[in-house]
Motif scaffolding. Sequence first.
Motif, PDB file in Angstrom:
ATOM      1  N   TYR A 136     -34.735  74.854  63.443  1.00 31.49           N
ATOM      2  CA  TYR A 136     -35.206  74.331  64.613  1.00 31.49           C
ATOM      3  C   TYR A 136     -34.337  73.039  65.328  1.00 31.49           C
ATOM      4  O   TYR A 136     -34.354  71.815  65.803  1.00 31.49           O
ATOM      5  N   GLY A 137     -33.182  73.296  64.741  1.00 33.03           N
ATOM      6  CA  GLY A 137     -31.487  72.524  64.880  1.00 33.03           C
ATOM      7  C   GLY A 137     -31.024  71.956  63.974  1.00 33.03           C
ATOM      8  O   GLY A 137     -31.550  72.583  63.009  1.00 33.03           O
ATOM      9  N   PRO A 138     -29.773  72.097  63.986  1.00 31.20           N
ATOM     10  CA  PRO A 138     -29.098  71.617  62.967  1.00 31.20           C
ATOM     11  C   PRO A 138     -29.624  70.364  61.868  1.00 31.20           C
ATOM     12  O   PRO A 138     -30.006  70.164  62.448  1.00 31.20           O
ATOM     13  N   SER A 139     -29.693  71.581  60.420  1.00 36.56           N
ATOM     14  CA  SER A 139     -30.140  70.464  59.804  1.00 36.56           C
ATOM     15  C   SER A 139     -31.156  70.214  60.083  1.00 36.56           C
ATOM     16  O   SER A 139     -31.782  69.185  59.329  1.00 36.56           O
ATOM     17  N   LYS A 140     -31.858  71.205  60.971  1.00 38.61           N
ATOM     18  CA  LYS A 140     -33.543  71.082  60.630  1.00 38.61           C
ATOM     19  C   LYS A 140     -34.865  71.982  60.128  1.00 38.61           C
ATOM     20  O   LYS A 140     -34.337  72.802  60.893  1.00 38.61           O
ATOM     21  N   SER A 141     -34.534  71.768  58.729  1.00 40.11           N
ATOM     22  CA  SER A 141     -35.139  73.720  59.123  1.00 40.11           C
ATOM     23  C   SER A 141     -37.212  73.399  58.292  1.00 40.11           C
ATOM     24  O   SER A 141     -36.997  72.409  57.549  1.00 40.11           O
ATOM     25  N   MET A 142     -37.330  74.805  58.232  1.00 43.50           N
ATOM     26  CA  MET A 142     -38.664  74.377  57.518  1.00 43.50           C
ATOM     27  C   MET A 142     -38.725  75.933  57.254  1.00 43.50           C
ATOM     28  O   MET A 142     -38.278  76.253  57.418  1.00 43.50           O
ATOM     29  N   ALA A 143     -39.604  75.973  55.503  1.00 48.16           N
ATOM     30  CA  ALA A 143     -38.967  76.920  54.828  1.00 48.16           C
ATOM     31  C   ALA A 143     -40.427  76.943  53.773  1.00 48.16           C
ATOM     32  O   ALA A 143     -40.741  76.441  53.698  1.00 48.16           O
ATOM     33  N   SER A 144     -40.481  78.419  54.096  1.00 48.25           N
ATOM     34  CA  SER A 144     -41.741  79.043  53.151  1.00 48.25           C
ATOM     35  C   SER A 144     -40.797  79.898  51.856  1.00 48.25           C
ATOM     36  O   SER A 144     -40.124  80.274  51.377  1.00 48.25           O
ATOM     37  N   ILE A 145     -41.937  79.891  50.678  1.00 51.74           N
ATOM     38  CA  ILE A 145     -41.199  80.443  49.285  1.00 51.74           C
ATOM     39  C   ILE A 145     -42.076  81.086  48.218  1.00 51.74           C
ATOM     40  O   ILE A 145     -43.565  79.866  48.703  1.00 51.74           O
ATOM     41  N   HIS A 146     -42.285  81.952  47.937  1.00 49.37           N
ATOM     42  CA  HIS A 146     -43.519  81.597  46.676  1.00 49.37           C
ATOM     43  C   HIS A 146     -42.901  82.102  45.718  1.00 49.37           C
ATOM     44  O   HIS A 146     -41.510  82.125  45.309  1.00 49.37           O
ATOM     45  N   ALA A 147     -43.577  80.910  44.711  1.00 49.44           N
ATOM     46  CA  ALA A 147     -42.986  80.535  43.690  1.00 49.44           C
ATOM     47  C   ALA A 147     -44.086  81.142  41.914  1.00 49.44           C
ATOM     48  O   ALA A 147     -45.063  80.813  42.378  1.00 49.44           O
ATOM     49  N   GLU A 148     -43.619  81.558  41.428  1.00 49.43           N
ATOM     50  CA  GLU A 148     -44.389  82.295  40.636  1.00 49.43           C
ATOM     51  C   GLU A 148     -44.025  81.414  38.949  1.00 49.43           C
ATOM     52  O   GLU A 148     -42.999  80.698  38.547  1.00 49.43           O
ATOM     53  N   VAL A 149     -45.286  80.895  38.514  1.00 52.63           N
ATOM     54  CA  VAL A 149     -46.059  80.023  37.767  1.00 52.63           C
ATOM     55  C   VAL A 149     -46.696  81.252  36.416  1.00 52.63           C
ATOM     56  O   VAL A 149     -47.385  81.988  37.282  1.00 52.63           O
ATOM     57  N   PRO A 150     -46.607  80.394  35.480  1.00 47.96           N
ATOM     58  CA  PRO A 150     -47.508  81.380  33.939  1.00 47.96           C
ATOM     59  C   PRO A 150     -49.065  81.524  34.550  1.00 47.96           C
ATOM     60  O   PRO A 150     -49.627  80.054  34.643  1.00 47.96           O
ATOM     61  N   CYS A 151     -49.472  82.373  34.650  1.00 52.71           N
ATOM     62  CA  CYS A 151     -50.811  82.550  34.811  1.00 52.71           C
ATOM     63  C   CYS A 151     -51.400  82.087  33.843  1.00 52.71           C
ATOM     64  O   CYS A 151     -53.081  81.007  33.262  1.00 52.71           O
ATOM     65  N   GLU A 152     -51.170  81.555  32.656  1.00 47.63           N
ATOM     66  CA  GLU A 152     -52.036  81.030  31.233  1.00 47.63           C
ATOM     67  C   GLU A 152     -51.179  79.194  31.551  1.00 47.63           C
ATOM     68  O   GLU A 152     -53.055  78.248  30.656  1.00 47.63           O
ATOM     69  N   GLN A 153     -51.041  78.756  32.177  1.00 48.63           N
ATOM     70  CA  GLN A 153     -50.497  77.344  32.967  1.00 48.63           C
ATOM     71  C   GLN A 153     -52.039  76.381  33.370  1.00 48.63           C
ATOM     72  O   GLN A 153     -51.915  77.540  34.358  1.00 48.63           O
ATOM     73  N   ASP A 154     -52.668  75.828  33.018  1.00 47.87           N
ATOM     74  CA  ASP A 154     -53.241  74.907  33.783  1.00 47.87           C
ATOM     75  C   ASP A 154     -53.242  75.304  35.683  1.00 47.87           C
ATOM     76  O   ASP A 154     -51.779  74.522  36.071  1.00 47.87           O
ATOM     77  N   ILE A 155     -54.391  75.522  36.216  1.00 45.99           N
ATOM     78  CA  ILE A 155     -53.495  75.671  37.705  1.00 45.99           C
ATOM     79  C   ILE A 155     -53.613  74.145  38.088  1.00 45.99           C
ATOM     80  O   ILE A 155     -52.303  73.549  39.252  1.00 45.99           O
ATOM     81  N   GLN A 156     -54.110  73.476  37.873  1.00 46.20           N
ATOM     82  CA  GLN A 156     -53.922  71.761  38.180  1.00 46.20           C
ATOM     83  C   GLN A 156     -52.566  70.962  37.899  1.00 46.20           C
ATOM     84  O   GLN A 156     -51.608  70.450  39.339  1.00 46.20           O
ATOM     85  N   VAL A 157     -51.595  71.453  36.850  1.00 47.27           N
ATOM     86  CA  VAL A 157     -51.103  71.185  35.831  1.00 47.27           C
ATOM     87  C   VAL A 157     -49.460  72.069  36.770  1.00 47.27           C
ATOM     88  O   VAL A 157     -48.377  71.674  37.863  1.00 47.27           O
TER      89      VAL A 157
END
Length: 396
Positions: free
Chosen positions: A256-277
């Motif tokens: 959205y201009g120099p030094s103005k960015s928005m991003a999205s990413i998929h982060a893999e988390v352990p399925c056995e880890q508590d979802i709230q954590v």
Amino acid sequence: MTEYLVKRFVKDYQNTENVNVRTAYGVLSSIVGICCNLLLFGTKLFLGIFSHSISVMADAFNNLSDAASSIIGFVGVKMAQKPADGDHPFGHGRIEYISAFIVAFLVIQVGFSLFKTSVGKIRSPQEMIFQGGTVAVLVLSIGVKLWLGFFNRRLGRRIHSSVMMAAAADSLGDVAATSATIISLVVFGVFGINIDGIVGLIVSVAVMLAGVNIAKDTLAPLIGQAIDPKVYREIKEFVEQYEGIVGTHDLIVHNYGPSKSMASIHAEVPCEQDIQVSHEIVDMIERECLTKLGIFLVIHMDPVETRNERVSAIKDMVSQVISGLDSRLEFHDLRVVDGSQRVNLIFDLVVPRDYNEHMWETLRVRIAEGMQKKDSRFWCIITMENSFCAENPESI
């Protein structure tokens, strides 16, 4: 000289991510450009009229267009500084790209006008007057333009400004144009041959080409360009450094201009880890990414198996098969679904953009065949996609 001007007129000049500092850099670049180009315009116009040289006058009006470009750049930088509002929640940073595009249009227009004038001079040439002083002044102007080009390039790289990089490219193009003008005067002075119209024609084409190149460079971020591999790695490594994040994929960055960015990413988390954590970790990463990288990041969580040895073994098999076909292939989101007669292997495959539709289907078949050689029950269900990262760093 560059560092002196920066330290003298830009407060907190090292903090280039700050909007006010970026604006100060833009104002400095514009004012220096306006002063230098107006001085060169007045000098060359007088010399062109005195020597009856269309190429010198063409070069003069090229400098005038550069001064106008600097004014537009100044206005663009100031407008891009405006904060976000209800209609523009991501700010006004893209105005800087728009102003650079307007500069490109003006440069092309000036080049076209000079082209028509030069054609007229070829048809009806005028007698020229050779003066050594004229050549000396033009040589001096080359020095000024060289300095101005490197000045804008240095500032542009420092704050990642497309307007300044466009101004730098235009200045260096002017060096070539003025050099051609000097050649026409020297040829007339030494041999008495008037090639003024021809040289003016060459200068006009060079000016138009410079404008086209500037337009291409400034349209890319407006249309939407691939992620710079350096930025891609920076965000990916930033997210993956946190404990509780297994890996990442599907990174998308919106500019959205120099030094103005928005991003999205998929982060893999352990399925056995508590979802709230996992959610707490993701929230923390999003906050710290905005603070440390200046990027508004949205993270989607993908639960993955980390302790299931069978799934890990199958993942290794898939990796062996696809790496044997093309080292550029990447896969993610592997799920193993057992059925009564077969085992479904469901995953996404990132494919290079040089693959066509036929190659996609061939690849799908070869992966399926490769996995069935390892276990005849394996049945691959593959979703193919392209990466949003530039595959060729030179295209950035």
